[in-house]
Motif scaffolding. Structure first.
Motif, short mmCIF file in Angstrom:
data_model
loop_
_atom_site.label_atom_id
_atom_site.label_comp_id
_atom_site.label_asym_id
_atom_site.label_seq_id
_atom_site.Cartn_x
_atom_site.Cartn_y
_atom_site.Cartn_z
N LEU A 129 20.53 18.62 -1.53
CA LEU A 129 20.48 17.86 -0.38
C LEU A 129 21.60 17.62 0.67
CD1 LEU A 129 18.90 15.88 1.90
CD2 LEU A 129 19.78 13.99 -0.53
N SER A 130 21.66 18.27 1.70
CA SER A 130 23.50 18.21 2.50
C SER A 130 23.80 18.23 3.87
CB SER A 130 23.71 20.12 2.33
OG SER A 130 22.81 21.11 2.93
N GLY A 131 24.35 17.92 4.24
CA GLY A 131 24.63 17.85 5.78
C GLY A 131 25.10 16.27 6.28
N MET A 132 24.71 16.37 7.26
CA MET A 132 25.87 14.77 8.00
C MET A 132 24.61 13.90 7.48
SD MET A 132 28.23 12.74 8.82
CE MET A 132 29.53 14.11 9.50
N LEU A 133 24.94 12.37 7.25
CA LEU A 133 24.01 10.97 7.45
C LEU A 133 25.09 10.35 7.84
CD1 LEU A 133 21.75 10.12 6.26
CD2 LEU A 133 22.29 9.28 4.56
N ARG A 134 24.63 9.25 8.96
CA ARG A 134 25.37 8.23 9.55
C ARG A 134 24.97 6.86 10.19
NH1 ARG A 134 24.18 10.93 15.33
NH2 ARG A 134 22.19 11.32 14.35
N ILE A 135 25.60 6.53 8.65
CA ILE A 135 24.85 5.03 8.21
C ILE A 135 25.71 4.10 8.94
CG2 ILE A 135 24.20 3.20 6.39
CD1 ILE A 135 24.73 6.17 4.59
N GLY A 136 24.97 3.17 9.70
CA GLY A 136 25.43 1.69 10.49
C GLY A 136 25.04 0.38 9.15
N SER A 137 26.72 -0.37 9.00
CA SER A 137 26.80 -1.36 8.87
C SER A 137 27.44 -2.29 9.49
CB SER A 137 27.13 -0.82 7.06
OG SER A 137 27.43 -2.41 6.51
N LEU A 184 28.59 11.89 4.75
CA LEU A 184 28.43 10.40 5.33
C LEU A 184 29.94 10.46 6.07
CD1 LEU A 184 27.53 8.34 1.65
CD2 LEU A 184 26.21 9.91 3.38
N GLU A 185 28.94 9.07 7.19
CA GLU A 185 29.81 8.92 8.17
C GLU A 185 28.91 7.24 8.36
OE1 GLU A 185 29.09 9.52 13.11
OE2 GLU A 185 30.26 10.89 12.40
N ILE A 186 30.45 6.70 8.09
CA ILE A 186 29.94 5.27 8.45
C ILE A 186 30.21 4.49 9.68
CG2 ILE A 186 30.09 3.06 6.83
CD1 ILE A 186 28.40 5.29 5.84
N ASP A 187 29.31 3.46 10.04
CA ASP A 187 29.71 3.53 11.06
C ASP A 187 29.59 1.29 10.91
OD1 ASP A 187 30.25 2.36 14.03
OD2 ASP A 187 28.30 2.97 14.69
N VAL A 188 30.95 0.77 11.38
CA VAL A 188 31.17 -0.50 10.55
C VAL A 188 30.98 -1.85 12.40
CG1 VAL A 188 31.69 -2.41 9.91
CG2 VAL A 188 31.92 -0.11 8.57
N GLY A 189 29.01 -3.06 12.77
CA GLY A 189 30.02 -2.52 13.62
C GLY A 189 28.82 -4.40 13.02
N ARG A 190 28.35 -4.73 14.65
CA ARG A 190 27.22 -5.84 14.63
C ARG A 190 26.13 -5.80 15.03
NH1 ARG A 190 29.16 -9.55 19.14
NH2 ARG A 190 27.33 -11.35 18.27
N SER A 191 25.20 -6.77 13.93
CA SER A 191 23.49 -5.76 14.04
C SER A 191 22.64 -5.82 15.02
CB SER A 191 22.84 -7.08 13.08
OG SER A 191 23.14 -7.39 11.61
N PRO A 192 23.17 -6.47 15.96
CA PRO A 192 22.55 -5.99 17.21
C PRO A 192 22.99 -4.71 17.78
CG PRO A 192 23.72 -7.97 17.53
CD PRO A 192 23.83 -8.03 16.60
#
Length: 285
Positions: free
Chosen positions: A92-100, A125-133
């Motif tokens: 399992l390889s590649g880029m996974l973009r997760i928002g929180s 892993l690429e993490i994007d931290v923001g607001r739920s909506p």
């Protein structure tokens, strides 16, 4: 005589409690409530047949048996994780973009990222931290692959990660005066926390005024710490420089909030579904 079996999940909670020296801090690290951590420790003591903690002032310290178990627990967990890592499919390889959302980026999110990193070490892993909506919008537009959000959407595939209480939170030094309109620290629309706060105050005929308007949680925390007013947020926001107001202070109880993990149905990228199932399995679902 039948021997009891120590559950690894309980041992993992036990190690977190020992490392954090606090049931509450361990819960935040593991993405669990403090009551859940307490229940885990009670079950572990029943399985071990000995007391693992004793009171030391206002804290709970390890007993001799607890310190002995801690050494073995670390070894057992390390062996368990090593075996699973070796058995997992490392293809399992590649880029996974997760928002929180900001409010759970240091509580619910870290254990999920740690599990993914152990189980799929080749996945970036690429993490994007923001607001739920806004994270929900990003998911629909394909800017992220999966998100943690308080929002629900029947068109998405997901499950509940955790339900947390929502509290009235203020600075530790804040002086609450029930005779005056409640100075609210709120985030601009759309916001589930703003909505539940205003609905609760209006339902109980409690006067309020907008003391501070922010665009994100960073601004909310700054205003609360400065003593500008009170905000309604989940328990994850509470820090050592804050305190919680409740019904004894004349404020109504607020409804709990649930954090979900969402992915798009029939995602084109196959690793998204694989990563989703990996997380879902780790939650015992």
């Amino acid at each position: 005589m039948t021997q009891s079996t120590l559950e690894l999940e309980l041992l993992r909670t036990f190690v977190a409690v020992a490392d954090q020296a606090s049931f509450g801090a361990a819960g935040r690290q593991l993405g669990r409530t403090q009551s859940s951590v307490t229940q885990h420790m009670q079950r572990l003591e029943q399985q071990a047949g000995v007391s693992l903690f004793h009171k030391q002032g206002r804290q709970k310290a390890l007993t001799d048996a607890g310190r002995q178990l801690l050494r073995h627990a670390r070894q057992m967990l390390a062996l368990n994780d090593d075996i699973l890592d070796r058995l997992r499919d490392n293809s399992l390889s590649g880029m996974l973009r997760i928002g929180s959302p900001h409010d759970i980026a240091d509580t619910i999110l870290p254990p999920i990222l740690s599990h993914i990193a152990r189980s799929a070490p080749n996945l970036r892993l690429e993490i994007d931290v923001g607001r739920s909506p806004f994270l929900m919008d990003d998911l629909h537009r394909g800017k992220v692959d999966m998100i943690i959000s308080t929002r629900t959407d029947p068109t998405l595939q997901g499950f509940a990660l955790r339900t947390s209480p929502v509290w009235w939170i203020c600075a530790a030094q804040y002086q609450h005066d029930p005779s005056q309109p409640l100075p609210l620290v709120v985030v601009d629309e759309p916001s589930i926390f703003r909505r539940v706060a205003l609905e609760a105050l209006e339902a109980h005929n409690i006067p309020w005024r907008q003391a501070y308007l922010a665009s994100n949680l960073i601004g909310i925390k700054a205003a609360v710490r400065a003593g500008l007013g009170v905000t309604a947020r989940s328990m994850e926001m509470v820090g050592p420089d804050m305190r919680v107001l409740g019904e004894s202070d004349g404020l109504p109880r607020l409804p709990d909030v649930t954090y979900y993990l969402w992915v798009r149905r029939n995602a084109v990228n196959p690793l998204v579904q694989k990563a989703y199932e990996l997380i879902r399995t780790s939650q015992g679902l």
